[in-house]
Design an enzyme around this catalytic site. Sequence first.
Site, PDB file in Angstrom:
ATOM      1  N   PRO A 235       0.783  -1.227   0.000  1.00 44.92           N
ATOM      2  CA  PRO A 235       0.000   0.000   0.000  1.00 44.92           C
ATOM      3  C   PRO A 235       0.823   1.289   0.000  1.00 44.92           C
ATOM      4  O   PRO A 235       1.850   1.378   0.666  1.00 44.92           O
ATOM      5  CB  PRO A 235      -0.838  -0.100   1.278  1.00 44.92           C
ATOM      6  CG  PRO A 235      -0.181  -1.140   2.112  1.00 44.92           C
ATOM      7  CD  PRO A 235       0.488  -2.085   1.158  1.00 44.92           C
ATOM      8  N   ASN A 236       0.313   2.228  -0.768  1.00 43.95           N
ATOM      9  CA  ASN A 236       0.844   3.595  -0.880  1.00 43.95           C
ATOM     10  C   ASN A 236       2.157   3.691  -1.670  1.00 43.95           C
ATOM     11  O   ASN A 236       2.641   4.788  -1.915  1.00 43.95           O
ATOM     12  CB  ASN A 236       1.007   4.253   0.504  1.00 43.95           C
ATOM     13  CG  ASN A 236      -0.315   4.359   1.233  1.00 43.95           C
ATOM     14  OD1 ASN A 236      -1.255   4.893   0.693  1.00 43.95           O
ATOM     15  ND2 ASN A 236      -0.400   3.806   2.438  1.00 43.95           N
TER      16      ASN A 236
ATOM     17  N   ARG B 158       4.984  10.974  -2.507  1.00 42.10           N
ATOM     18  CA  ARG B 158       4.725  10.616  -1.106  1.00 42.10           C
ATOM     19  C   ARG B 158       5.986  10.836  -0.265  1.00 42.10           C
ATOM     20  O   ARG B 158       6.991  10.149  -0.473  1.00 42.10           O
ATOM     21  CB  ARG B 158       4.338   9.129  -1.051  1.00 42.10           C
ATOM     22  CG  ARG B 158       4.179   8.591   0.324  1.00 42.10           C
ATOM     23  CD  ARG B 158       4.080   7.073   0.329  1.00 42.10           C
ATOM     24  NE  ARG B 158       3.928   6.608   1.683  1.00 42.10           N
ATOM     25  CZ  ARG B 158       4.164   5.378   2.086  1.00 42.10           C
ATOM     26  NH1 ARG B 158       4.553   4.458   1.211  1.00 42.10           N
ATOM     27  NH2 ARG B 158       4.014   5.056   3.340  1.00 42.10           N
TER      28      ARG B 158
ATOM     29  N   TYR C 290      11.196   8.830   1.074  1.00 37.03           N
ATOM     30  CA  TYR C 290      11.157   7.762   0.067  1.00 37.03           C
ATOM     31  C   TYR C 290      11.810   8.124  -1.268  1.00 37.03           C
ATOM     32  O   TYR C 290      11.905   7.273  -2.146  1.00 37.03           O
ATOM     33  CB  TYR C 290       9.701   7.333  -0.169  1.00 37.03           C
ATOM     34  CG  TYR C 290       9.045   6.767   1.076  1.00 37.03           C
ATOM     35  CD1 TYR C 290       9.522   5.597   1.657  1.00 37.03           C
ATOM     36  CD2 TYR C 290       7.970   7.407   1.683  1.00 37.03           C
ATOM     37  CE1 TYR C 290       8.943   5.076   2.806  1.00 37.03           C
ATOM     38  CE2 TYR C 290       7.383   6.899   2.830  1.00 37.03           C
ATOM     39  CZ  TYR C 290       7.877   5.737   3.389  1.00 37.03           C
ATOM     40  OH  TYR C 290       7.304   5.223   4.522  1.00 37.03           O
TER      41      TYR C 290
ATOM     42  N   ASN D 173       7.981  -5.653  -0.904  1.00 38.47           N
ATOM     43  CA  ASN D 173       7.905  -4.538   0.034  1.00 38.47           C
ATOM     44  C   ASN D 173       6.444  -4.479   0.484  1.00 38.47           C
ATOM     45  O   ASN D 173       5.614  -3.875  -0.198  1.00 38.47           O
ATOM     46  CB  ASN D 173       8.329  -3.222  -0.626  1.00 38.47           C
ATOM     47  CG  ASN D 173       8.326  -2.071   0.366  1.00 38.47           C
ATOM     48  OD1 ASN D 173       7.788  -2.189   1.467  1.00 38.47           O
ATOM     49  ND2 ASN D 173       8.926  -0.951  -0.019  1.00 38.47           N
TER      50      ASN D 173
ATOM     51  N   ALA E  40       3.235  -0.832   4.874  1.00 39.81           N
ATOM     52  CA  ALA E  40       2.715  -0.803   6.253  1.00 39.81           C
ATOM     53  C   ALA E  40       2.262  -2.191   6.726  1.00 39.81           C
ATOM     54  O   ALA E  40       2.270  -2.469   7.940  1.00 39.81           O
ATOM     55  CB  ALA E  40       1.571   0.194   6.354  1.00 39.81           C
TER      56      ALA E  40
ATOM     57  N   GLU F 149      12.766  -9.288   1.682  1.00 42.32           N
ATOM     58  CA  GLU F 149      11.869  -8.175   2.050  1.00 42.32           C
ATOM     59  C   GLU F 149      12.647  -6.869   1.936  1.00 42.32           C
ATOM     60  O   GLU F 149      13.781  -6.753   2.408  1.00 42.32           O
ATOM     61  CB  GLU F 149      11.330  -8.352   3.474  1.00 42.32           C
ATOM     62  CG  GLU F 149      10.411  -7.188   3.858  1.00 42.32           C
ATOM     63  CD  GLU F 149       9.480  -7.469   5.016  1.00 42.32           C
ATOM     64  OE1 GLU F 149       8.948  -8.588   5.106  1.00 42.32           O
ATOM     65  OE2 GLU F 149       9.290  -6.560   5.838  1.00 42.32           O
TER      66      GLU F 149
ATOM     67  N   HIS G 107      12.670  -2.516   2.209  1.00 43.65           N
ATOM     68  CA  HIS G 107      12.104  -1.236   2.657  1.00 43.65           C
ATOM     69  C   HIS G 107      13.007  -0.135   2.151  1.00 43.65           C
ATOM     70  O   HIS G 107      14.224  -0.172   2.377  1.00 43.65           O
ATOM     71  CB  HIS G 107      11.983  -1.194   4.182  1.00 43.65           C
ATOM     72  CG  HIS G 107      11.035  -2.229   4.682  1.00 43.65           C
ATOM     73  ND1 HIS G 107       9.678  -2.078   4.604  1.00 43.65           N
ATOM     74  CD2 HIS G 107      11.256  -3.465   5.182  1.00 43.65           C
ATOM     75  CE1 HIS G 107       9.097  -3.169   5.060  1.00 43.65           C
ATOM     76  NE2 HIS G 107      10.029  -4.035   5.410  1.00 43.65           N
TER      77      HIS G 107
ATOM     78  N   ARG H  12      13.204   5.305  12.332  1.00 48.69           N
ATOM     79  CA  ARG H  12      11.893   5.969  12.231  1.00 48.69           C
ATOM     80  C   ARG H  12      11.057   5.641  13.473  1.00 48.69           C
ATOM     81  O   ARG H  12      11.594   5.196  14.487  1.00 48.69           O
ATOM     82  CB  ARG H  12      11.219   5.529  10.929  1.00 48.69           C
ATOM     83  CG  ARG H  12      12.077   5.877   9.686  1.00 48.69           C
ATOM     84  CD  ARG H  12      11.362   5.565   8.409  1.00 48.69           C
ATOM     85  NE  ARG H  12      10.147   6.360   8.285  1.00 48.69           N
ATOM     86  CZ  ARG H  12       9.172   6.068   7.409  1.00 48.69           C
ATOM     87  NH1 ARG H  12       9.305   5.039   6.585  1.00 48.69           N
ATOM     88  NH2 ARG H  12       8.086   6.816   7.354  1.00 48.69           N
TER      89      ARG H  12
HETATM   90  C1  DQA Z   1       8.207   1.143   3.800  1.00 47.17           C
HETATM   91  C2  DQA Z   1       8.305   1.378   5.316  1.00 47.17           C
HETATM   92  C3  DQA Z   1       6.955   1.170   5.981  1.00 47.17           C
HETATM   93  O1  DQA Z   1       7.050   1.410   7.373  1.00 47.17           O
HETATM   94  C4  DQA Z   1       5.929   2.128   5.404  1.00 47.17           C
HETATM   95  O2  DQA Z   1       4.656   1.875   5.962  1.00 47.17           O
HETATM   96  C5  DQA Z   1       5.879   2.097   3.925  1.00 47.17           C
HETATM   97  C6  DQA Z   1       7.123   1.997   3.179  1.00 47.17           C
HETATM   98  C7  DQA Z   1       9.533   1.459   3.098  1.00 47.17           C
HETATM   99  O3  DQA Z   1       9.678   1.057   1.935  1.00 47.17           O
HETATM  100  O4  DQA Z   1      10.418   2.117   3.665  1.00 47.17           O
HETATM  101  O5  DQA Z   1       4.823   2.244   3.317  1.00 47.17           O
HETATM  102  O6  DQA Z   1       7.925  -0.221   3.577  1.00 47.17           O
END
Ligand code: DQA
Length: 141
Positions: free
Chosen positions: A9-10, A17, A22, A73, A76, A97, A99, A106
């Site tokens: 998501p997102n 964003r 990011y 990835n 959240a 995985e 990020h 954070r």
């Molecule tokens: C994320 C880190 C997560 O905590 C966050 O909710 C994201 C992006 C990252 O790529 O750094 O949406 O996965």
Amino acid sequence: MKILVINGPNLNLLGTREPDIYGAESLAEIQAYTQNCLGDKAQLEWWQSNSESEIIDKVQSVITSDFDALIINPAAYSHTSIAILDALKNLKIPIVEVHLSNIYNRESFRHSLLTAQASSIIMSGLGKDSYYYAALALLRK
Ligand code: DQA
């Protein structure tokens, strides 16, 4: 090597964003950048969803696919989804995985990664290079 890249998501909003966290590149730009860095060493198929159930279905579809590895990835959902963890645990292929940000410098609610229990490798904090280094790690394996 054929690798599926799942983004949660997102991550469709990358580029606009929270760019200070990011980066300024969109997901499509990161996709092109990663494939360009890899050349023909690996073939990456990218998929993104904001829905937990769709991500579970996509992970399940890997069981009967010919992918050699998975980069995910879960965004959240990494911090909350036992359901995605359970789906990942059924896969026999290596999982990395990813990020983009360093989740450990954070908020404390990002410090726990449920889904990463199913991964052999974690990449965190490498920004737009995260997916490239994840693929390189898989190629070295
Ligand atoms: C994320 C880190 C997560 O905590 C966050 O909710 C994201 C992006 C990252 O790529 O750094 O949406 O996965």
